[in-house]
Structure formats: C-alpha cells, structure tokens
Design an enzyme around this catalytic site. Structure first.
Site, PDB file in Angstrom:
ATOM      1  N   TYR A 135      25.818 -34.882  -4.184  1.00  0.00           N
ATOM      2  CA  TYR A 135      25.876 -33.508  -4.666  1.00  0.00           C
ATOM      3  C   TYR A 135      25.571 -32.578  -3.491  1.00  0.00           C
ATOM      4  O   TYR A 135      24.432 -32.478  -3.054  1.00  0.00           O
ATOM      5  CB  TYR A 135      24.863 -33.341  -5.795  1.00  0.00           C
ATOM      6  CG  TYR A 135      24.777 -31.977  -6.456  1.00  0.00           C
ATOM      7  CD1 TYR A 135      25.583 -30.913  -6.087  1.00  0.00           C
ATOM      8  CD2 TYR A 135      23.864 -31.766  -7.481  1.00  0.00           C
ATOM      9  CE1 TYR A 135      25.491 -29.692  -6.708  1.00  0.00           C
ATOM     10  CE2 TYR A 135      23.761 -30.538  -8.120  1.00  0.00           C
ATOM     11  CZ  TYR A 135      24.563 -29.499  -7.717  1.00  0.00           C
ATOM     12  OH  TYR A 135      24.460 -28.277  -8.340  1.00  0.00           O
ATOM     13  N   LYS A 163      30.401 -34.328  -5.152  1.00  0.00           N
ATOM     14  CA  LYS A 163      30.445 -33.154  -6.013  1.00  0.00           C
ATOM     15  C   LYS A 163      30.127 -31.982  -5.084  1.00  0.00           C
ATOM     16  O   LYS A 163      29.029 -31.887  -4.547  1.00  0.00           O
ATOM     17  CB  LYS A 163      29.431 -33.209  -7.134  1.00  0.00           C
ATOM     18  CG  LYS A 163      29.463 -31.918  -7.968  1.00  0.00           C
ATOM     19  CD  LYS A 163      28.148 -31.616  -8.648  1.00  0.00           C
ATOM     20  CE  LYS A 163      28.200 -30.214  -9.240  1.00  0.00           C
ATOM     21  NZ  LYS A 163      26.946 -29.814  -9.898  1.00  0.00           N
ATOM     22  N   ILE A 208      33.044 -30.639 -12.483  1.00  0.00           N
ATOM     23  CA  ILE A 208      31.797 -30.607 -13.244  1.00  0.00           C
ATOM     24  C   ILE A 208      31.527 -29.137 -13.546  1.00  0.00           C
ATOM     25  O   ILE A 208      31.453 -28.314 -12.642  1.00  0.00           O
ATOM     26  CB  ILE A 208      30.644 -31.262 -12.469  1.00  0.00           C
ATOM     27  CG1 ILE A 208      30.948 -32.751 -12.268  1.00  0.00           C
ATOM     28  CG2 ILE A 208      29.323 -31.084 -13.204  1.00  0.00           C
ATOM     29  CD1 ILE A 208      29.949 -33.496 -11.410  1.00  0.00           C
TER      30      ILE A 208
END
Length: 318
Positions: A135, A163, A208
């Site tokens: 992330y 991500k 997301i």
C-alpha cells in the site's frame, strides 16, 4: 498463486455501537451487501477501517467474522510495531483471508529503506500463502520504488502488486517502472479521484474504493466504463470521464484527513445509522462540512438519475 486483486473492492469502515465499541454484526452485514452488489472482495482494516483506533484483538475479530461469513477479505497490516503487523498477517492466513494489504512501518524509522524492507519481509514471510500488495500512500510517509519492490518479490513470490494511493503521478510511476516490467504484477487504483487514469493510462487491474461503500452501483459502473475505455471504446471513454467528473467532489473526500468522517456520514444519509458514531467522541464533521456533504450528495444523485438513462454503453455496463 491466484490473483485476488482484480475488480472493485470497498474499503470497509468499522461501525460502532452507542458505547463506541466495534459493531461486528453491522460490519458483516455491510460486507455481505457489498459482495451482493458485485464487489470482488472487501478490504479491512485499512485507513478507512480506523486501524489505529482499534486494538489488535478487535481487528482480528473483525477479520475472522468476515471470513466466517464467507466474504473474501483483504487484510490491512498497518501497525506501529512490526511484531503487530506480522501477527495480523499470520492471523489472516490462519483464518482463511483472501489476501494482504501490506502497509509500511510508521513513526519509528519510517523513512529508513532498510527498516521498511525488513518490515515488509516480516509481514510477507508470516503469510506466504496469501497474495499481497504493498500500500503506497503519502499518509504513511514512505513510497516503495521499483528496486525495493523487485528485491522483495524475488524472495517473496506472494508479493504480486501495488495499491497506489499517491495520485496521478504515482500511478504513472508504478505503471512505467514496475507493472510494465512484469506482466504478473498487478496494480490497484487506491484513490477514488484517479480511477479512469489508473485503468486507462496505467493498466490497473482493479480498484479499492471509499465512495463505493455508499455508492456501489456507481463505483462499479465507473470501473466498468474505464476498463472498456482502456480497450479503446470511445463512448465508454466519454461516459467514464463524465461520471468521474460528476463524482469529483464526493471522491475527493478520499484524499483528506476527514475521509472516514465524510464517508460514514454518506452511509448515514443512506439510512445506515450504525455509522453515525466514531470511536473518538470528538471526531465529527462540522455543521458546514455536513451541509456541504449533503448538498453535493443530493446534487450527484439527481444528476446520476437522469444521466444514467441514456442507454448505449451505460446500459451495457450497469
């Protein structure tokens, strides 16, 4: 290793009871609702899940409850201490979670490349059977670059992607220097304002979403249109840009400090009272922020009700 990181996934927020403890029954209901709406999985606990405000035991209980309900869940590993982050990864694998979102080490030696590498390695080693993405976010103060990513991947094949929350330039970096080097590496758009750019210009395989918890149909439509646009469909490109522009203000809540407060309030406007409270009593939107949120939400919903009647590629994707 299978790739769970495709499609659209909402970042679940943690509802709380009147005593400001987690309401896991409501969490499971929300996760079930999101999968029924067409989401490919859910994410818990990332920033949206208020991971810094929950105990390790509470976070693990939330994960286990979601898994037991048959919901594919990606588990956030955010922690100040590497031991805690590693424990969350090991627990996720033990209870049958679908994947990991590996969050950088924060506060202590957060800017140290060596410290971050060891932090990532500990998490990845604790759950070698779970596909994982790193992330990247300015909020966490550390950006994983290509050399570190591929060094980790060479030792941990469960690391399969990113991500990326950092915005347009960071998504471009990930596409240009990482995912284009290895077609087995996946990219998830991690910020609601850059869905079109992520799919069309950066080859993202999924997203997301924060706004998708309140507007799942609309978030899924934007992703579908963007994927068609990435394949060269001119009408899909036009409609995706129109939808992304109309969502712009609501999506921008995802970029600010009060993102959880705003998105919980949108759920309250949808009639989900279990999201009215926050874990800290003093965490609240101002009257002006609530008014602005209400105005923008009403404006978008009125616009979407008319815009979505146009047929064509919209009808194909809805």
């Amino acid at each position: 290793m299978s790739n769970i990181f495709t499609g659209t996934m909402p970042a679940l927020m943690t509802p709380c009871r009147a005593d400001r403890t987690p309401d896991f029954d409501a969490l499971v209901r929300k996760g079930t609702e999101m999968i029924a709406a067409g989401m490919s999985a859910v994410v818990y606990c990332g920033s949206m899940g208020d991971w810094p405000l929950l105990s390790d035991e509470q976070r693990m209980e939330g994960v286990e409850r979601l898994v037991k309900a048959g919901i594919p869940v990606i588990v956030g590993t955010g922690a100040i201490n590497t031991r805690s982050a590693t424990a969350h990864a090991a627990h996720a694998q033990a209870v049958g979670a679908a994947g990991l979102m590996v969050i950088p080490r924060v506060l202590s030696r957060g800017s140290s490349l060596v410290a971050q590498k060891n932090h990532f390695k500990s998490i990845l080693s604790a759950a070698p059977e779970l596909p994982a993405v790193i992330y990247n976010s300015p909020v966490y103060g550390f950006a994983t670059r290509a050399d570190l990513f591929f060094a980790l991947r060479s030792e941990h094949p469960n690391l399969i992607g990113f991500k990326e929350f950092g915005g347009k330039d960071d998504l471009r970096y990930a596409a240009e220097h990482i995912t284009s080097q290895d077609d087995q590496v996946t990219l998830m758009v991690g910020v609601d304002t850059e869905v079109f750019h992520g799919f069309v210009n950066c080859g993202a395989t999924g997203s997301i979403t924060g706004i998708g918890s309140a507007l799942p149909k609309e978030a899924l439509l934007l992703a579908s249109l963007s994927q068609k646009a990435a394949a060269g469909h001119p009408e899909a490109r036009k409609r995706a840009l129109e939808l992304e522009d109309a969502l712009g203000i609501l999506s921008s809540f995802d970029e600010g400090t009060d993102l959880v407060l705003f998105y919980k309030y949108l759920l309250v406007l949808n009639g989900e009272e279990e999201y009215r409270l926050h874990f800290n009593e003093t965490d609240a939107l101002s009257d002006a922020q609530r008014n602005y949120c209400e105005q923008q939400y009403a404006l978008f919903r009125t616009w979407f009700a008319e815009w979505s009647k146009q047929g064509g590629v919209l009808a194909e994707c809805m």
